[in-house]
Scaffold this active site. Structure first.
Site, PDB file in Angstrom:
ATOM      1  N   ASP A   1       0.867  -1.176   0.000  1.00  0.00           N
ATOM      2  CA  ASP A   1       0.000   0.000   0.000  1.00  0.00           C
ATOM      3  C   ASP A   1       0.906   1.228   0.000  1.00  0.00           C
ATOM      4  O   ASP A   1       2.086   1.145   0.389  1.00  0.00           O
ATOM      5  CB  ASP A   1      -0.901  -0.036   1.233  1.00  0.00           C
ATOM      6  CG  ASP A   1      -1.726   1.224   1.391  1.00  0.00           C
ATOM      7  OD1 ASP A   1      -2.386   1.632   0.421  1.00  0.00           O
ATOM      8  OD2 ASP A   1      -1.682   1.824   2.481  1.00  0.00           O
TER       9      ASP A   1
ATOM     10  N   ASP B   1       0.001   5.065   0.979  1.00  0.00           N
ATOM     11  CA  ASP B   1      -0.157   5.979   2.113  1.00  0.00           C
ATOM     12  C   ASP B   1      -0.180   5.206   3.429  1.00  0.00           C
ATOM     13  O   ASP B   1      -1.056   4.364   3.640  1.00  0.00           O
ATOM     14  CB  ASP B   1      -1.460   6.785   1.985  1.00  0.00           C
ATOM     15  CG  ASP B   1      -1.505   7.617   0.718  1.00  0.00           C
ATOM     16  OD1 ASP B   1      -1.098   8.781   0.762  1.00  0.00           O
ATOM     17  OD2 ASP B   1      -1.930   7.083  -0.331  1.00  0.00           O
TER      18      ASP B   1
END
Length: 233
Positions: free
Chosen positions: A13, A15
């Site tokens: 991922d 952020d």
């Protein structure tokens, strides 16, 4: 399936897992709040909502959710503020650069799978001037459905020609773990990330927990959750 397709890969991922984008996302929120003569939100408070993107920022700043009056208008304004200053204080989490270097030295493929839209993901990654380029980048608008649906992860596997069962997906939000499990991947929850505001990461169903990015190498070396025993406590 060809033998090469069974070689392992690591997908991250963006952020809250790969990069600490909270300072710039919170700053954009506070500029929007100031525009409407509202008080700022402290970074520590906004930080926990960053993994939910603009939806999280409008929730913590304005108390709005999708479908509320003014939500779409404020979301557009927020994203304009954020895009204008997308890489002021954003940086890699400590240990990520070293982790990527280690993956490169092992010839382990790695990539980014995020719900951030491509028109923000691409300029952010370019501005970050990464020491190595990911083997794939899948944004929130790349596939038909975003996480927690597994479509983006399947798309990433197609790009790098890797069996999902040979992949690890690392994220700091429950949606990441749900998406990874639905794709048949092994999953790791990034305890150093934002973690959202709902269930504790121990309850997400991940295969392991990472206190630090470099802990991931121990999982790769043993091909089984070890070390961070809190995953089963």
């Amino acid at each position: 399936m060809a033998e090469a397709d069974l070689a392992g890969a690591v997908l991250f991922d963006l952020d809250g897992t790969f990069a600490d984008t909270a300072p710039d996302m919170a700053a954009a929120l506070n500029r929007l709040l100031a525009h409407y003569d509202r008080p700022p939100v402290p970074l520590a408070q906004a930080r926990r909502h960053v993994s939910s993107g603009s939806r999280g920022m409008l929730a913590v700043g304005f108390g709005l959710i999708p479908g509320d009056p003014d939500y779409e208008r404020l979301r557009t304004e927020y994203l304009e503020f954020y895009a204008a200053d997308i890489h002021c204080d954003t940086c890699l989490f400590p240990g990520i650069a070293e982790l990527v270097e280690a993956l490169e030295s092992r010839q382990t493929r790695w990539g980014i799978v995020t719900n951030k839209p491509g028109w923000l993901t691409d300029p952010l990654l370019e501005a970050m001037a990464l020491p190595f380029q990911p083997d794939c980048v899948v944004s929130g608008d790349t596939a038909a459905r975003a996480k927690p649906h597994p479509d983006p992860l399947f798309h990433a596997c197609g790009l790098i020609q890797c069996d999902p069962r040979a992949c690890w997906y690392v994220g700091d939000d429950q949606r990441d773990i749900l998406a990874g499990r639905a794709a048949g991947m092994r999953t790791l929850a990034a305890l150093y990330g934002y973690l959202g505001v709902e269930r504790h990461p121990r309850d997400w169903g991940a295969d392991g927990l990472l206190e630090h990015p470099l802990d991931l190498l121990r999982f790769l070396d043993t091909d089984a959750p070890i070390g961070v025993s809190a995953a089963t406590s």
